[in-house]
Every structure is written in structure tokens, then in C-alpha cells.
Design a protein around this motif. Structure first.
Motif, short mmCIF file in Angstrom:
data_model
loop_
_atom_site.label_atom_id
_atom_site.label_comp_id
_atom_site.label_asym_id
_atom_site.label_seq_id
_atom_site.Cartn_x
_atom_site.Cartn_y
_atom_site.Cartn_z
N GLY A 1 -53.05 33.08 15.27
CA GLY A 1 -54.12 33.20 16.24
C GLY A 1 -55.37 33.85 15.68
O GLY A 1 -55.75 33.61 14.52
N GLU A 2 -55.98 34.70 16.46
CA GLU A 2 -57.21 35.38 16.06
C GLU A 2 -56.93 36.66 15.27
O GLU A 2 -57.87 37.36 14.88
N ALA A 3 -55.65 36.95 15.05
CA ALA A 3 -55.29 38.21 14.37
C ALA A 3 -55.16 38.04 12.86
O ALA A 3 -54.75 38.97 12.17
N ALA A 4 -55.50 36.86 12.33
CA ALA A 4 -55.41 36.61 10.88
C ALA A 4 -56.72 36.03 10.38
O ALA A 4 -57.57 35.55 11.15
N ARG B 1 -56.05 45.07 11.03
CA ARG B 1 -54.96 46.05 11.11
C ARG B 1 -54.68 46.45 12.56
O ARG B 1 -53.53 46.66 12.95
N SER B 2 -55.72 46.50 13.38
CA SER B 2 -55.55 46.87 14.79
C SER B 2 -54.98 45.72 15.61
O SER B 2 -54.17 45.93 16.51
N ASP C 1 -65.07 44.57 3.04
CA ASP C 1 -65.46 44.68 4.44
C ASP C 1 -64.47 45.59 5.18
O ASP C 1 -63.43 45.15 5.66
N ASP C 2 -64.82 46.87 5.28
CA ASP C 2 -63.94 47.83 5.94
C ASP C 2 -63.72 47.47 7.41
O ASP C 2 -62.61 47.64 7.94
N ALA C 3 -64.76 46.99 8.08
CA ALA C 3 -64.64 46.66 9.50
C ALA C 3 -63.68 45.50 9.72
O ALA C 3 -62.89 45.49 10.67
N LEU C 4 -63.71 44.50 8.83
CA LEU C 4 -62.79 43.37 8.94
C LEU C 4 -61.35 43.85 8.76
O LEU C 4 -60.47 43.48 9.55
#
Length: 382
Positions: free
Chosen positions: A316-319, A348-349, A340-343
């Protein structure tokens, strides 16, 4: 009361993906208050499975000379007399049974040419492949109902095997209970044992060509040519290097110094490796489900997967996704994960919550519903 029989051989010995499926199906069924009478058929030549709740089921052990084909095509059919339904959860069933059959088909990979599966072949593998390529489609056509683990596999079963879509039911897998309950091995110990630096990628080391591992070698070479730092790549379960030829390919790409060939690891070791990895890479060209994606997500590990339908369905949208045969696209995606730390934080969240949405209890519910639907049709014979 209906009497059901289930081939539980895949839970014995060295357990592969179908064994994980069967084990967790049985664990979920054993929790059901309305569990019907189910007899598990085991191979007497193999040790009993350690983590299947055998006390919840009746057990029959069959043995004798002749190997697995004789076991499933001669001994098992004779033992099924008196049962109302047989379930083959690992792609196989007898060609003829005295009762209706439900078959779980995990994928249609078996219909491919052998040279598309392995770089090196040997006689036993050739025989096994020819048997599967001929027999598995026959099993599918003779089954009263088919279970499968993804919509992508359902489409393949319909399109490739010619099975009417109304006979195929999808029930997604989930993170195995053994993996979920395992205690992660200490990362410092794992790094020391496997010579891993602080920044590393984790990927499967299986030898099958469909796993597409050499794509990662090419992507790391591209990454290095761009001037970016090249992380180490740990291939877990890389025990058939004579068949995969991964060391030769890594040398050809000039990145052998960063590749680590790990043996098969325990659930706790895999969990520790996942938690310490920059990302889990899943470059496969073909899968029935792709359980390692969910396992990585459950550990909070960012997942980079090949952009194929089943991976989109499961991840889904988690990868994060990259083209299945696009080393430049994989190099670019790896660069994003490195910088990209935010990515990385978003992935991870998102991962644990996404993985938690898959349930073995739901799979057991759908499996029982299929049993009841088949028995409601009436009639005997496989």
C-alpha cells in the motif's frame, strides 16, 4: 458434524512460506470455539511440528517408501475414506479423492520454464519441476474450491490456469505469530557476527531468479557511480550460492566489498537485523503474497519494493517502490532513503500500523466459510 482432513506436511522439517501459512492457519483455527473436527495428516518420516497446537486436532501419521509423490498420490487418498472434505494448504492434493477438495494455491510460479527459476539445475529439481508443472494445474481444476493469498494471485489463477473466478477466494496472510512474538537479537551482536557496518540494507538471499537480487547489485553500482556513499547489503538466507551465482555477479558489478552473505537466521535474528537496517529491499519479479514486506513493516523498517501488483496490494502507501528491472530507479530510491530523513520517518511510522491490518484470524474465518460452502453443495468425490 463434518469431518475434515488437512495435509500438514508443510509444517514439518525446514519450513518455507507455505509452511508458515499452514502453521498460522492452524494456530488461528485452534482458537475458534466452533472448530470442526479436523484431522491433520503428517509424514511419519519427519519430526512433528514444534509450534502447531497438535492437541486441538486429531493426528494421523502416514509413512513408507516412495517419497512425497507416493505419499500424496497413493497413501493419502486411501486414508481419506470417511472424511467429508480434504484441504491441501500447500498447492498440492491427490489427483483422486473420495471426498471434495479445497486447495490453497499460493501462486502460479510453477508454470514457468525451469531456466526462468534457477541459474543452475540438478536432476531432482528437474523432476520436481516437471511434476509440478503438469500436476498442479490438474489439482486446481479438480478442486471444488480454491483459496489464495492475494488478488494478484487470484488473477493469475483465473488467467493462467483457466479457473472460473467464482471458485477462487482471497484470504490475505499476516505476520506470523512466531515472528511477532520473537525477541529481537541484540544489534551489536548481529553486526559483529555478520561484519555489518552502521548503515546497511537487508534483502532476501534466496536463489530463485524471480527474487531478482542482482538488480540490487546493479543499483548499488549506479549509486556509487553517482558519487553517493554505498551502504552494505546483507542477503539473509543466502545458502545456495552455487545455484544463485550471486558472488560472481557482485564481483562483475564491482560491489563485492559491500555484500554480506548471511545464512538462514532465526526469527529473533531477523527481527534484530530488520530493526537495524536502513531499509528492507524486496526486488522480486513475481510473488504470491510477499510476507517479508509485512514482517519488515512490523519492525518499523522502511520497505523498498519492486513495483508489481502484488507488492502494491500488500505494501500500500506504507512502502516505497521502484521499477522491477530499473537499476537507475532503484539507485535513485536508495539515495532518497539515505538522504531524506522525513521519508524514512514516515515509512517507519506507517509500517507497523499497516502490518497490523492483516489478520490470521480473518484468514481462518474465510477458510471455514469456504469449507462450509463446499459442504453445502453436497455430493462426494474429489
Amino acid at each position: 458434524m463434518m469431518r475434515l482432513a488437512l495435509d500438514a506436511r508443510s509444517t514439518q522439517g525446514d519450513r518455507r512460506g507455505v509452511g508458515v501459512y499452514t502453521t498460522n492457519l492452524l494456530l488461528a483455527l485452534a482458537r475458534r470455539p466452533d472448530l470442526p473436527a479436523i484431522t491433520l495428516f503428517l509424514d511419519s518420516a519427519q519430526p512433528d511440528p514444534a509450534d502447531v497446537p497438535l492437541s486441538a486436532f486429531a493426528i494421523r501419521r502416514l509413512g513408507g517408501r516412495g517419497g512425497s509423490v507416493v505419499w500424496e498420490q497413493w497413501r493419502l487418498p486411501h486414508a481419506l475414506r470417511g472424511f467429508d472434505l480434504f484441504h491441501g494448504p500447500a498447492n498440492v492434493s491427490p489427483l483422486v479423492t473420495p471426498c471434495p477438495t479445497v486447495l490453497t494455491i499460493h501462486d502460479t510460479i510453477f508454470v514457468r520454464r525451469l531456466r526462468d527459476i534457477s541459474a543452475v539445475t540438478y536432476p531432482r529439481q528437474i523432476f520436481g519441476h516437471q511434476y509440478r508443472r503438469w500436476a498442479y494445474p490438474v489439482f486446481a481444476r479438480r478442486a471444488r474450491a480454491i483459496l489464495t493469498v492475494s488478488e494478484a494471485s487470484r488473477k493469475d489463477i483465473v488467467d493462467v490456469l483457466g479457473i472460473p473466478p467464482e471458485r477462487v477466494t482471497v484470504a490475505h496472510e499476516a505476520v506470523s505469530e512466531a515472528f511477532a512474538q520473537a525477541r529481537p537479537a541484540p544489534l551489536a551482536e548481529l553486526r559483529a557476527r555478520f561484519d555489518l557496518p552502521a548503515t546497511y540494507l537487508l534483502a532476501p538471499g534466496a536463489y530463485e531468479k524471480r527474487k531478482n537480487v542482482p538488480l540490487l547489485f546493479a543499483a548499488l553500482r549506479r549509486l556509487g557511480e553517482s558519487g553517493a556513499p554505498v551502504p552494505a547489503l546483507a542477503l539473509a538466507g543466502a545458502s545456495h550460492l552455487f545455484a544463485s551465482r550471486y558472488p560472481e555477479e557482485a564481483r562483475r558489478q564491482g560491489i563485492e566489498r559491500v555484500v554480506r552473505f548471511l545464512p538462514y537466521v532465526t526469527d529473533g535474528e531477523m527481527k534484530g537485523l530488520q530493526q537495524g537496517a536502513l531499509a528492507y529491499c524486496w526486488p522480486s519479479r513475481k510473488e504470491g503474497f510477499g510476507l517479508p514486506i509485512l514482517e519488515a513493516m512490523s519492525c518499523g523498517t522502511p520497505v523498498l519494493a519492486s513495483d508489481i501488483p502484488v507488492n502494491r496490494e500488500i505494501g500500500g502507501e506504507a512502502a516505497l517502490y521502484a521499477g522491477v528491472d530499473d537499476p537507475g530507479g532503484w539507485a535513485a530510491a536508495l539515495h532518497r532513503l539515505l538522504t531524506d530523513d522525513a521519508l524514512r520517518s514516515r515509512l517507519r511510522s506507517a509500517g507497523p500500523a499497516h502490518a497490523a491490518g492483516f489478520s490470521w484470524d480473518r484468514l481462518a474465518d474465510r477458510t471455514l466459510a469456504v469449507y462450509r460452502a463446499v459442504l453445502g453443495e453436497g455430493g462426494k468425490g474429489g
